[in-house]
Scaffold this motif. Sequence first.
Motif, PDB file in Angstrom:
ATOM      1  N   TYR A 119       0.872  -1.184   0.000  1.00  0.00           N
ATOM      2  CA  TYR A 119       0.000   0.000   0.000  1.00  0.00           C
ATOM      3  C   TYR A 119       0.904   1.227   0.000  1.00  0.00           C
ATOM      4  O   TYR A 119       1.755   1.387   0.873  1.00  0.00           O
ATOM      5  CB  TYR A 119      -0.892   0.007   1.238  1.00  0.00           C
ATOM      6  N   GLY A 120       0.716   2.085  -1.013  1.00  0.00           N
ATOM      7  CA  GLY A 120       1.547   3.282  -1.083  1.00  0.00           C
ATOM      8  C   GLY A 120       1.802   3.709  -2.505  1.00  0.00           C
ATOM      9  O   GLY A 120       0.908   3.646  -3.360  1.00  0.00           O
ATOM     10  N   LYS A 121       3.026   4.093  -2.777  1.00  0.00           N
ATOM     11  CA  LYS A 121       3.427   4.570  -4.094  1.00  0.00           C
ATOM     12  C   LYS A 121       3.638   3.393  -5.038  1.00  0.00           C
ATOM     13  O   LYS A 121       4.189   2.372  -4.645  1.00  0.00           O
ATOM     14  CB  LYS A 121       4.724   5.383  -3.974  1.00  0.00           C
ATOM     15  N   PRO A 122       3.204   3.494  -6.297  1.00  0.00           N
ATOM     16  CA  PRO A 122       3.424   2.411  -7.264  1.00  0.00           C
ATOM     17  C   PRO A 122       4.899   2.020  -7.318  1.00  0.00           C
ATOM     18  O   PRO A 122       5.783   2.876  -7.344  1.00  0.00           O
ATOM     19  CB  PRO A 122       2.957   3.018  -8.594  1.00  0.00           C
ATOM     20  N   GLY A 123       5.154   0.711  -7.289  1.00  0.00           N
ATOM     21  CA  GLY A 123       6.518   0.205  -7.345  1.00  0.00           C
ATOM     22  C   GLY A 123       7.227   0.178  -6.010  1.00  0.00           C
ATOM     23  O   GLY A 123       8.414  -0.158  -5.940  1.00  0.00           O
ATOM     24  N   ASN A 145       8.413  -0.982  -2.158  1.00  0.00           N
ATOM     25  CA  ASN A 145       8.796  -2.271  -1.595  1.00  0.00           C
ATOM     26  C   ASN A 145       8.613  -2.244  -0.078  1.00  0.00           C
ATOM     27  O   ASN A 145       8.011  -1.315   0.471  1.00  0.00           O
ATOM     28  CB  ASN A 145      10.238  -2.624  -1.973  1.00  0.00           C
ATOM     29  N   ALA A 146       9.158  -3.254   0.602  1.00  0.00           N
ATOM     30  CA  ALA A 146       8.952  -3.373   2.044  1.00  0.00           C
ATOM     31  C   ALA A 146       9.572  -2.229   2.827  1.00  0.00           C
ATOM     32  O   ALA A 146       9.226  -2.017   3.999  1.00  0.00           O
ATOM     33  CB  ALA A 146       9.511  -4.703   2.537  1.00  0.00           C
ATOM     34  N   GLU A 147      10.485  -1.487   2.210  1.00  0.00           N
ATOM     35  CA  GLU A 147      11.149  -0.391   2.903  1.00  0.00           C
ATOM     36  C   GLU A 147      10.606   0.975   2.501  1.00  0.00           C
ATOM     37  O   GLU A 147      10.964   1.985   3.112  1.00  0.00           O
ATOM     38  CB  GLU A 147      12.653  -0.448   2.641  1.00  0.00           C
ATOM     39  N   THR A 148       9.754   1.009   1.481  1.00  0.00           N
ATOM     40  CA  THR A 148       9.261   2.306   1.001  1.00  0.00           C
ATOM     41  C   THR A 148       7.744   2.410   0.950  1.00  0.00           C
ATOM     42  O   THR A 148       7.217   3.521   0.824  1.00  0.00           O
ATOM     43  CB  THR A 148       9.828   2.602  -0.403  1.00  0.00           C
ATOM     44  N   CYS A 149       7.034   1.301   1.016  1.00  0.00           N
ATOM     45  CA  CYS A 149       5.570   1.360   1.021  1.00  0.00           C
ATOM     46  C   CYS A 149       5.075   2.002   2.318  1.00  0.00           C
ATOM     47  O   CYS A 149       5.719   1.880   3.367  1.00  0.00           O
ATOM     48  CB  CYS A 149       4.976  -0.042   0.908  1.00  0.00           C
ATOM     49  N   ASP A 150       3.938   2.646   2.248  1.00  0.00           N
ATOM     50  CA  ASP A 150       3.309   3.130   3.484  1.00  0.00           C
ATOM     51  C   ASP A 150       3.044   1.949   4.413  1.00  0.00           C
ATOM     52  O   ASP A 150       3.203   2.055   5.631  1.00  0.00           O
ATOM     53  CB  ASP A 150       1.986   3.834   3.188  1.00  0.00           C
ATOM     54  N   TYR A 151       2.612   0.834   3.802  1.00  0.00           N
ATOM     55  CA  TYR A 151       2.331  -0.399   4.552  1.00  0.00           C
ATOM     56  C   TYR A 151       2.694  -1.587   3.677  1.00  0.00           C
ATOM     57  O   TYR A 151       2.456  -1.572   2.471  1.00  0.00           O
ATOM     58  CB  TYR A 151       0.845  -0.458   4.928  1.00  0.00           C
ATOM     59  N   PHE A 152       3.272  -2.602   4.303  1.00  0.00           N
ATOM     60  CA  PHE A 152       3.639  -3.822   3.575  1.00  0.00           C
ATOM     61  C   PHE A 152       3.336  -5.029   4.453  1.00  0.00           C
ATOM     62  O   PHE A 152       3.571  -5.004   5.666  1.00  0.00           O
ATOM     63  CB  PHE A 152       5.123  -3.811   3.216  1.00  0.00           C
ATOM     64  N   SER A 169      -2.066   4.309  -2.394  1.00  0.00           N
ATOM     65  CA  SER A 169      -2.518   5.139  -1.290  1.00  0.00           C
ATOM     66  C   SER A 169      -3.333   6.302  -1.838  1.00  0.00           C
ATOM     67  O   SER A 169      -3.395   6.524  -3.052  1.00  0.00           O
ATOM     68  CB  SER A 169      -1.320   5.652  -0.485  1.00  0.00           C
ATOM     69  N   ALA A 170      -3.947   7.055  -0.940  1.00  0.00           N
ATOM     70  CA  ALA A 170      -4.851   8.136  -1.358  1.00  0.00           C
ATOM     71  C   ALA A 170      -4.179   9.119  -2.301  1.00  0.00           C
ATOM     72  O   ALA A 170      -4.800   9.624  -3.240  1.00  0.00           O
ATOM     73  CB  ALA A 170      -5.386   8.863  -0.127  1.00  0.00           C
ATOM     74  N   ALA A 171      -2.898   9.378  -2.090  1.00  0.00           N
ATOM     75  CA  ALA A 171      -2.179  10.351  -2.924  1.00  0.00           C
ATOM     76  C   ALA A 171      -2.061   9.891  -4.368  1.00  0.00           C
ATOM     77  O   ALA A 171      -1.863  10.716  -5.271  1.00  0.00           O
ATOM     78  CB  ALA A 171      -0.786  10.598  -2.344  1.00  0.00           C
ATOM     79  N   TYR A 172      -2.204   8.580  -4.615  1.00  0.00           N
ATOM     80  CA  TYR A 172      -2.054   8.045  -5.968  1.00  0.00           C
ATOM     81  C   TYR A 172      -3.359   7.491  -6.530  1.00  0.00           C
ATOM     82  O   TYR A 172      -3.369   6.837  -7.559  1.00  0.00           O
ATOM     83  CB  TYR A 172      -0.978   6.952  -5.971  1.00  0.00           C
ATOM     84  N   GLN A 173      -4.467   7.768  -5.834  1.00  0.00           N
ATOM     85  CA  GLN A 173      -5.778   7.313  -6.309  1.00  0.00           C
ATOM     86  C   GLN A 173      -6.530   8.412  -7.048  1.00  0.00           C
ATOM     87  O   GLN A 173      -7.509   8.149  -7.712  1.00  0.00           O
ATOM     88  CB  GLN A 173      -6.629   6.848  -5.122  1.00  0.00           C
ATOM     89  N   THR A 174      -6.065   9.643  -6.962  1.00  0.00           N
ATOM     90  CA  THR A 174      -6.815  10.800  -7.465  1.00  0.00           C
ATOM     91  C   THR A 174      -7.203  10.655  -8.925  1.00  0.00           C
ATOM     92  O   THR A 174      -8.348  10.875  -9.306  1.00  0.00           O
ATOM     93  CB  THR A 174      -5.986  12.084  -7.289  1.00  0.00           C
TER      94      THR A 174
END
Length: 230
Positions: free
Chosen positions: A46-50, A52-59, A203-208
């Motif tokens: 969950y988060g920005k496209p692409g 990973n476990a260290e950069t997603c909002d949630y993994f 995430s919400a920022a990338y659903q717009t």
Amino acid sequence: LLVSVFYLVMIYSDYTGYPFPTAPPVDPFAKIRVDDCGKTKGCFRYGKPGCNAETCDYFLSYRRIGADVEFELSADTDGWVAVGFSSDKKMGGDDVMACVHDDNGRVRIQHFYNVGQWAKEIQRNPARDEEGVFENNRVTCRFKRPVYVPREETIVDLHLSWYYLFAWGPAIQGSITRHDIDSPPVSERVVSIYKYEDIFMPSAAYQTFSSPFCLLLIVALTFYLLMGTP
């Protein structure tokens, strides 16, 4: 005699300059591998496209190991990260596993049961082989819990399929508080531990600009600008 032997060993150690053996260092937390997602384990990002476990909002990842399921969780928070197992997509009556960062810098795995909108800690904790770390403002953990458990309201059988509830948020003195977002993400359908998928949820920022309504609006505005006003 024992005192004499100890004294001689001390002298020998000082004379040779070699220190006494020390305990081996604790193994560092092994990073979560995302290239296994969809192959040897199931993943939710969950988060920005692409990400990973260290950069997603949630993994979250899960995989079967014998009679257990191993879970890996990580979130962009300094408090806690959790997964809930639910019969529906709503909070309430859910079995929850949470990794909580306490004031001593440790990450502990705790078991909760959602009573309405409130999470009650349950002393019976099915987690084992627990490990966790707090680094780069992220809480990350790994643990196992049995697939099958005796019938009990607060602990579900993981061989059955459940909706997965994903949440994370701050903690105060090692106690969890309200999650970071008003509507935490939920799996679109029930999850089976016997099926490995790699699922991404923006995430919400990338659903717009991904919803059908927004796409239709963009097309309408573009057509209006190209055609001009009467």
